[in-house]
Design a protein around this motif. Structure first.
Motif, mmCIF file in Angstrom:
data_model
loop_
_atom_site.group_PDB
_atom_site.id
_atom_site.type_symbol
_atom_site.label_atom_id
_atom_site.label_comp_id
_atom_site.label_asym_id
_atom_site.label_seq_id
_atom_site.Cartn_x
_atom_site.Cartn_y
_atom_site.Cartn_z
ATOM 1 N N TRP A 174 -7.434 -5.302 -12.229
ATOM 2 C CA TRP A 174 -8.565 -6.231 -12.301
ATOM 3 C C TRP A 174 -8.168 -7.590 -12.861
ATOM 4 O O TRP A 174 -9.021 -8.444 -13.084
ATOM 5 C CB TRP A 174 -9.698 -5.620 -13.128
ATOM 6 N N ASN A 175 -6.899 -7.785 -13.052
ATOM 7 C CA ASN A 175 -6.381 -9.072 -13.512
ATOM 8 C C ASN A 175 -6.512 -10.089 -12.363
ATOM 9 O O ASN A 175 -6.047 -9.826 -11.254
ATOM 10 C CB ASN A 175 -4.911 -8.885 -13.901
ATOM 11 N N PRO A 176 -7.144 -11.255 -12.582
ATOM 12 C CA PRO A 176 -7.253 -12.260 -11.504
ATOM 13 C C PRO A 176 -5.899 -12.640 -10.913
ATOM 14 O O PRO A 176 -5.778 -12.902 -9.713
ATOM 15 C CB PRO A 176 -7.908 -13.461 -12.207
ATOM 16 N N PHE A 177 -4.889 -12.662 -11.758
ATOM 17 C CA PHE A 177 -3.536 -12.980 -11.324
ATOM 18 C C PHE A 177 -3.043 -11.941 -10.316
ATOM 19 O O PHE A 177 -2.459 -12.279 -9.277
ATOM 20 C CB PHE A 177 -2.632 -13.018 -12.561
ATOM 21 N N SER A 178 -3.307 -10.658 -10.589
ATOM 22 C CA SER A 178 -2.870 -9.576 -9.694
ATOM 23 C C SER A 178 -3.519 -9.687 -8.327
ATOM 24 O O SER A 178 -2.887 -9.386 -7.301
ATOM 25 C CB SER A 178 -3.199 -8.208 -10.307
ATOM 26 N N ALA A 179 -4.777 -10.108 -8.289
ATOM 27 C CA ALA A 179 -5.484 -10.224 -7.014
ATOM 28 C C ALA A 179 -4.788 -11.234 -6.107
ATOM 29 O O ALA A 179 -4.612 -10.992 -4.903
ATOM 30 C CB ALA A 179 -6.939 -10.625 -7.244
ATOM 31 N N THR A 180 -4.372 -12.361 -6.676
ATOM 32 C CA THR A 180 -3.694 -13.379 -5.870
ATOM 33 C C THR A 180 -2.315 -12.900 -5.429
ATOM 34 O O THR A 180 -1.893 -13.149 -4.288
ATOM 35 C CB THR A 180 -3.582 -14.693 -6.658
ATOM 36 N N VAL A 181 -1.595 -12.212 -6.315
ATOM 37 C CA VAL A 181 -0.285 -11.661 -5.948
ATOM 38 C C VAL A 181 -0.435 -10.682 -4.791
ATOM 39 O O VAL A 181 0.312 -10.723 -3.807
ATOM 40 C CB VAL A 181 0.370 -10.969 -7.157
ATOM 41 N N GLN A 182 -1.424 -9.792 -4.904
ATOM 42 C CA GLN A 182 -1.645 -8.798 -3.844
ATOM 43 C C GLN A 182 -2.052 -9.488 -2.542
ATOM 44 O O GLN A 182 -1.599 -9.100 -1.452
ATOM 45 C CB GLN A 182 -2.744 -7.827 -4.290
ATOM 46 N N ALA A 183 -2.890 -10.510 -2.635
ATOM 47 C CA ALA A 183 -3.317 -11.238 -1.441
ATOM 48 C C ALA A 183 -2.125 -11.888 -0.740
ATOM 49 O O ALA A 183 -2.029 -11.878 0.492
ATOM 50 C CB ALA A 183 -4.357 -12.295 -1.810
ATOM 51 N N CYS A 184 -1.221 -12.446 -1.525
ATOM 52 C CA CYS A 184 -0.027 -13.077 -0.952
ATOM 53 C C CYS A 184 0.826 -12.054 -0.214
ATOM 54 O O CYS A 184 1.315 -12.322 0.893
ATOM 55 C CB CYS A 184 0.791 -13.758 -2.045
ATOM 56 N N ARG A 185 1.004 -10.886 -0.799
ATOM 57 C CA ARG A 185 1.818 -9.861 -0.143
ATOM 58 C C ARG A 185 1.178 -9.398 1.155
ATOM 59 O O ARG A 185 1.872 -9.167 2.153
ATOM 60 C CB ARG A 185 2.027 -8.676 -1.105
ATOM 61 N N VAL A 186 -0.146 -9.272 1.148
ATOM 62 C CA VAL A 186 -0.849 -8.874 2.366
ATOM 63 C C VAL A 186 -0.688 -9.942 3.443
ATOM 64 O O VAL A 186 -0.367 -9.642 4.602
ATOM 65 C CB VAL A 186 -2.345 -8.634 2.065
ATOM 66 N N LEU A 187 -0.896 -11.196 3.062
ATOM 67 C CA LEU A 187 -0.846 -12.279 4.047
ATOM 68 C C LEU A 187 0.583 -12.578 4.498
ATOM 69 O O LEU A 187 0.800 -12.952 5.657
ATOM 70 C CB LEU A 187 -1.492 -13.536 3.454
ATOM 71 N N PHE A 188 1.547 -12.432 3.591
ATOM 72 C CA PHE A 188 2.945 -12.642 3.975
ATOM 73 C C PHE A 188 3.496 -11.456 4.773
ATOM 74 O O PHE A 188 4.495 -11.590 5.483
ATOM 75 C CB PHE A 188 3.829 -12.841 2.741
ATOM 76 N N GLY A 189 2.865 -10.291 4.612
ATOM 77 C CA GLY A 189 3.391 -9.085 5.250
ATOM 78 C C GLY A 189 4.567 -8.507 4.505
ATOM 79 O O GLY A 189 5.420 -7.833 5.105
ATOM 80 N N ASN A 190 4.604 -8.708 3.203
ATOM 81 C CA ASN A 190 5.705 -8.213 2.372
ATOM 82 C C ASN A 190 5.426 -6.805 1.873
ATOM 83 O O ASN A 190 4.270 -6.392 1.786
ATOM 84 C CB ASN A 190 5.927 -9.144 1.180
ATOM 85 N N PRO A 191 6.464 -6.038 1.534
ATOM 86 C CA PRO A 191 6.271 -4.668 1.043
ATOM 87 C C PRO A 191 5.668 -4.664 -0.352
ATOM 88 O O PRO A 191 5.648 -5.668 -1.055
ATOM 89 C CB PRO A 191 7.696 -4.107 1.023
ATOM 90 N N GLY A 192 5.173 -3.475 -0.727
ATOM 91 C CA GLY A 192 4.651 -3.309 -2.083
ATOM 92 C C GLY A 192 3.151 -3.317 -2.160
ATOM 93 O O GLY A 192 2.584 -3.323 -3.247
ATOM 94 N N VAL A 193 2.461 -3.329 -1.015
ATOM 95 C CA VAL A 193 0.997 -3.300 -1.019
ATOM 96 C C VAL A 193 0.562 -1.834 -1.071
ATOM 97 O O VAL A 193 0.231 -1.229 -0.062
ATOM 98 C CB VAL A 193 0.416 -4.005 0.225
ATOM 99 N N SER A 194 0.603 -1.251 -2.254
ATOM 100 C CA SER A 194 0.299 0.167 -2.414
ATOM 101 C C SER A 194 -1.207 0.385 -2.521
ATOM 102 O O SER A 194 -1.937 -0.486 -2.991
ATOM 103 C CB SER A 194 0.983 0.720 -3.672
ATOM 104 N N PRO A 195 -1.702 1.533 -2.072
ATOM 105 C CA PRO A 195 -3.139 1.810 -2.142
ATOM 106 C C PRO A 195 -3.612 1.924 -3.589
ATOM 107 O O PRO A 195 -2.884 2.392 -4.463
ATOM 108 C CB PRO A 195 -3.282 3.142 -1.397
ATOM 109 N N SER A 196 -4.829 1.472 -3.842
ATOM 110 C CA SER A 196 -5.407 1.538 -5.175
ATOM 111 C C SER A 196 -6.911 1.648 -5.040
ATOM 112 O O SER A 196 -7.498 1.105 -4.106
ATOM 113 C CB SER A 196 -5.039 0.289 -5.995
ATOM 114 N N GLY A 197 -7.532 2.345 -5.987
ATOM 115 C CA GLY A 197 -8.977 2.497 -5.928
ATOM 116 C C GLY A 197 -9.729 1.287 -6.424
ATOM 117 O O GLY A 197 -10.944 1.179 -6.228
ATOM 118 N N ALA A 198 -9.042 0.346 -7.072
ATOM 119 C CA ALA A 198 -9.705 -0.837 -7.627
ATOM 120 C C ALA A 198 -10.103 -1.789 -6.496
ATOM 121 O O ALA A 198 -9.308 -2.063 -5.594
ATOM 122 C CB ALA A 198 -8.787 -1.539 -8.615
ATOM 123 N N TRP A 199 -11.330 -2.321 -6.567
ATOM 124 C CA TRP A 199 -11.820 -3.201 -5.508
ATOM 125 C C TRP A 199 -10.936 -4.430 -5.291
ATOM 126 O O TRP A 199 -10.654 -4.781 -4.137
ATOM 127 C CB TRP A 199 -13.255 -3.639 -5.820
#
Length: 276
Positions: free
Chosen positions: A218-243
Motif C-alpha cells: 500500500w506504499n504509494p511508491f510501490s504502486a508506481t514501481v509496479q505500474a512501471c514494470r507492468v507498462l515496461f513489460g519487465n519481470p517481477g509483477v507477482s500476484p498480490s491481493g492488495a488493490w
C-alpha cells in the motif's frame, strides 16, 4: 481606465504566468550551477551499476536468479527512487531562498502567492525528466529493455514524473518548515529511505516479513514501481491481493493526485504564514 478580467479567470491566468516566470528563473539558476545537475545524475547511475552487478544473480525474481531478469526488475525501482529523491533538492532550494530573504522580495511583487512554490516544483520536474532520460540510457547499457511498446513506455515515464512532482510538494513543505538548507536536505531524506526500501523496488514484496508486506503493497511508491514494470513489460509483477498491486496504474495515478492536492494546499498555506 483598464477593465479587469473576471476574478477567477484572471487569477488562474496570473498564477500560471507567474509560475512559469519563477520556473524559468530556477531553470536558469540550475544552468549556471551545472554541478548540481551533474551530481544529481551521478547518484542514480551509481545505484543502477551497483545494484545490477552486486545483487544481480543473488536476488530471486519470480523464482529465477537470473542476473538479466533482476536488472529489468530493478529499473522500475531505480526510476521511482530517482524521481522521489529529488524531493530533498526541492526542499533545500526553497529553504535557501527563505534563508536569503528572496521569498520576502517575491512577496513585495504583484504575483500569485502559490507561484513561487509552483514554479520551483515545475523547474525541479524538468531537471528530474533530464535525469530519467540519462538513467534510461544507462539502463539500456546494463541490459534493461522495454517489451510493451513506445506508448506504454511513455505512460510509465509520465507516471514517474507525476510521482516526482507530487513528492516535490512534500519537499516544498519541508523547506518552508526548517531554518537552513542543510536541515531541509536531512529532513527530505530521512523519511525517503523507509518509503523507498520498505517497498517492492529492490526485492519482491512477497519476500518481506508477513507483517511488512501490506505496508509495502500500500506504499504509494510501490504502486508506481509496479505500474512501471507492468507498462515496461519487465519481470517481477507477482500476484498480490492488495488493490494497488492488482491495479497499479490507477493506484499510482490516484496516490500522486492525492499527494499533490494535500501537500500543495498545505505548502501554500505554510508559505503564506511563514512569509507574512
Amino acid at each position: 481606465m483598464t477593465t479587469k478580467a473576471p476574478k477567477g479567470v484572471g487569477g488562474v491566468v496570473q498564477s500560471a504566468r507567474d509560475s512559469l516566470v519563477v520556473a524559468k528563473r530556477n531553470l536558469l539558476r540550475m544552468m549556471r550551477i551545472p554541478e548540481v545537475v551533474i551530481f544529481g545524475l551521478v547518484q542514480p547511475i551509481m545505484f543502477v551499476v551497483l545494484f545490477s552487478y552486486v545483487f544481480g544473480g543473488s536476488v530471486s525474481v519470480g523464482g529465477s536468479l537470473s542476473a538479466s531478469d533482476y536488472r529489468e526488475f530493478l529499473m522500475g525501482g531505480i526510476f521511482a527512487q530517482t524521481v522521489t529523491f529529488a524531493t530533498a533538492g526541492a526542499g533545500a532550494g526553497i529553504a535557501d531562498d527563505m534563508n536569503k530573504g528572496l521569498i520576502d522580495r517575491f512577496r513585495s511583487l504583484p504575483m500569485a502567492r502559490g507561484a513561487v512554490l509552483t514554479g520551483r516544483t515545475l523547474a525541479d520536474s524538468v531537471q528530474t525528466a533530464l535525469t530519467v532520460v540519462v538513467l534510461a540510457v544507462v539502463g539500456l547499457l546494463v541490459g534493461w529493455r522495454v517489451h510493451n511498446g513506445i506508448p506504454k513506455m511513455l505512460g510509465a515515464f509520465a507516471l514517474l514524473l507525476l510521482l516526482g512532482y507530487a513528492f516535490s510538494w512534500i519537499g516544498a513543505l519541508i523547506g518552508l518548515s526548517v531554518r537552513t538548507p542543510e536541515a531541509a536536505t536531512s529532513g527530505g531524506l530521512v523519511w525517503l529511505f523507509p518509503v523507498t526500501f520498505v517497498s517492492n523496488a529492490f526485492v519482491d514484496s512477497s519476500n518481506l516479513p508477513g507483517w511488512l508486506q501490506p505496508v509495502a503493497d500500500w506504499n504509494p511508491f510501490s504502486a508506481t514501481v509496479q505500474a512501471c514494470r507492468v507498462l515496461f513489460g519487465n519481470p517481477g509483477v507477482s500476484p498480490s491481493g492488495a488493490w494497488p498491486m492488482e491495479h497499479p496504474v490507477w493506484a499510482s495515478l490516484a496516490w500522486s493526485v492525492v499527494i499533490i492536492v494535500v501537500f500543495r494546499t498545505w505548502a501554500v498555506s505554510k508559505y503564506r504564514s511563514a512569509t507574512a
